[in-house]
Design an enzyme around this catalytic site. Structure first.
Site, PDB file in Angstrom:
ATOM      1  N   GLY A 276       0.619  -0.905  -0.192  1.00 38.56           N
ATOM      2  CA  GLY A 276       0.411  -0.177   0.197  1.00 38.56           C
ATOM      3  C   GLY A 276       1.069   1.100  -0.363  1.00 38.56           C
ATOM      4  O   GLY A 276       2.150   1.477  -0.561  1.00 38.56           O
ATOM      5  N   SER A 277       0.264   2.036   0.944  1.00 40.69           N
ATOM      6  CA  SER A 277       1.455   3.328   0.755  1.00 40.69           C
ATOM      7  C   SER A 277       2.542   3.388   1.390  1.00 40.69           C
ATOM      8  O   SER A 277       2.551   4.884   0.580  1.00 40.69           O
ATOM      9  CB  SER A 277      -0.057   4.546   1.697  1.00 40.69           C
ATOM     10  OG  SER A 277      -1.289   4.768   0.944  1.00 40.69           O
TER      11      SER A 277
END
Length: 564
Positions: A276-277
């Site tokens: 993810g981020s």
């Protein structure tokens, strides 16, 4: 007239005594001289063996003093694995004198963890078999007290892991034949068993104290968050040496249970995740390097979801406004990161990932290394989604090594589980420009001081890092109820020494995390606790008078906004 005759009796007696004393003194002197000569000869011989007879000394060690398998120790010499003479309990059924039912009852009293039926089957079998391959001395004594000649107690070479489950996935284990199966035991089988090298312990890069801290804090979080597992790593950003590595659930290599096969997988090197981020700083760094981003003040539209190829890219906590580069990371915007990745383009994005070795197994001297899930189609949508960590799956070690390059001046180096000592670290290769790395240290620090990573703050340690909360893929799409929460950090950001990465697999949003499942509430607090406890052990001490200079970036932040 009588004549007085004086006899010299007393004179003769005194002469005899003097003669005896003289003789005794001579003998004593001779004995002393002999003793001194013997002492001198022994001393000379000892000196000779110490200085000139190293060859024969080495031979004698090979013959009787070198273990069958080398010890494994941590970087400070703490024993992690040793070979000892252990006790075993074996039964030869044809020699048994007592009733098998009686013997099974007696053995079950001694070994209540073994079913009585299993013990009876061994006692009734056609051939000799082990009751216990590893038995305690009091267990041996208890079986011996039964008084049946059908039992014998061979002494066998036994691999002992004195720290129990500490660093289990790093160490691995051996099989019944004494061969390394996993971890260091499997990867360094030749080094551990070679007669020329097994006399010296194999020193690992991990610090047992730091390992204990990481396991304690991550284990506590996984339990409190009711998660299915977790992974953690602490990595030296300049050498690639791993100071600690843990995977949960774990196991005890001293006692392998057949039903815990899944627990033996090393999630740090062998499990793949969309992280993810945590990828967003990598995308921004590549864009700065390529000249796609030339100003931190440049703003990108995040007022509404980004429509592309039939998909909509959304922010989990929409800002609904235009965001500049620092705000993109502070508020963890998928939309603006995707726009930056789109401008960067496929070729440069793919080249950055390949430079970080995301297209191959993680670089470490262990065998348990998974091959990433590399995108088949590098179209426009793939370029945009990989920019914020979706559509590409790597191991936590891939990400930790990437963050080391992100903050250490831009140099990628492979990770190592063995202590380098005086050996120079690998030369590595450049991924990011030094100026870009310096900028990223500022941005990562801002994420902790002003953004989604606030709970990773450790006063005086100048932590910087990035949250990543990625939904896990499943049949028919991503599962909103299953999140991989990751926080990738480094400290101290004004002069980075270590990367700390914590990943929690499927945390529950409960009272422990104020009902939140995202990394800022679940993984980031673990990093804070680990840094405060392990930092001094690693030679990094808190200093609240120092920090990264972010004065040119703070005016760009919209202070009334909320982090996502």
């Amino acid at each position: 007239m009588n004549t007085l005759v004086v006899r010299p009796t007393r004179v003769r007696t005194a002469g005899v005594r003097q003669q005896i004393l003289l003789t005794a003194q001579q003998r004593l002197m001779i004995l002393m001289l002999l003793f001194m000569a013997a002492f001198f000869l022994v001393s000379v011989r000892l000196v000779y063996f110490a200085v000139f007879d190293t060859g024969s000394q080495s031979g004698s060690r090979t013959g009787g003093f070198i273990p069958a398998r080398a010890d494994i120790v941590d970087r400070n010499g703490v024993p992690l694995a040793r070979t000892i003479d252990g006790y075993a309990i074996r039964v030869v059924p044809e020699k048994l004198l007592n009733n098998r039912q009686y013997l099974a009852d007696e053995l079950h009293k001694i070994f209540p963890d073994t079913p009585r039926a299993e013990l009876f089957a061994k006692l009734s079998g056609p051939r000799p078999t082990y009751i216990r391959r590893r038995a305690l001395p009091d267990q041996v004594a208890a079986v011996n007290a039964i008084g049946d000649v059908g039992f014998d107690f061979p002494r066998e070479k036994e691999r002992l892991y004195p720290q129990l489950s500490l660093a289990a996935h790093v160490l691995g284990f051996i099989n019944a034949d004494g061969e390394g199966v996993a971890g260091v035991e499997g990867a360094f089988e030749s080094r551990l068993t070679d007669a020329a090298t097994r006399g010296e312990p194999l020193a690992l890069s991990i610090d047992a104290r730091v390992q204990g801290v990481l396991e304690s804090e991550l284990g506590s979080a996984v339990a409190n968050l009711e998660a299915i597992g977790g992974a953690g790593i602490i990595l030296d950003v300049h050498t690639g040496e791993i100071a600690a590595m843990t995977s949960l659930p774990t196991y005890n290599p001293n006692k392998l249970a057949p039903d815990n096969m899944a627990a033996r997988r090393n999630a740090v090197t062998h499990n793949l995740y969309e992280l993810g981020s945590t990828f967003k700083p990598l995308t921004v760094a590549a864009a700065i390097d390529a000249g796609t981003v030339t100003s931190m003040a440049r703003r990108y539209d995040a007022t509404q979801p980004l429509a592309i190829a039939g998909f909509r890219i959304r922010d989990s906590h929409p800002s609904r406004r235009w965001l500049n580069v620092p705000e993109t990371l502070i508020h963890s915007s998928n939309i603006t990161t995707a726009r930056i990745a789109d401008e960067l383009g496929r070729e440069k994005m793919e080249a950055m990932f390949r430079s970080l070795e995301f297209d191959g197994r993680p670089q470490i001297n262990l065998k348990e290394r998974a091959f990433p899930l590399w995108p088949r189609d590098w179209g426009r949508i793939t370029t945009m989604t990989t920019g914020y960590g979706h559509g590409i799956a790597v191991t936590p070690l891939h990400l930790a090594s990437a963050y080391a390059a992100l903050v250490n001046g831009g140099i990628y180096r492979p990770a190592t589980i063995t202590k380098l000592g005086d050996t120079a670290p690998p030369k590595g290769h450049r991924v990011f420009k030094a100026a870009t790395s310096a900028r990223m240290r500022q941005l990562l620090r801002l994420i902790v001081s002003d953004g989604t990573g606030k709970k990773a703050e450790a006063p005086g340690f100048r932590v910087g890092g990035k949250t990543g909360s990625a939904e896990k893929p499943g049949a028919g799409g991503y599962r909103r109820s299953s999140v991989v929460a990751t926080f990738a950090a480094a400290f101290p950001m004004d002069n980075p020494r270590y990367v700390v990465l914590v990943m929690i697999d499927e945390p529950k949003g409960n009272a422990y995390s104020s009902g939140q499942r995202t990394a800022g509430w679940t993984a980031a607090p673990v990093v804070s606790k680990v840094v405060m406890r392990a930092g001094p052990m690693l030679g990094v001490f808190p200093d609240e008078s120092r920090d990264v200079d972010v004065s040119e970036l703070t005016p760009l932040l919209w202070r009334n906004g909320e982090g996502g």
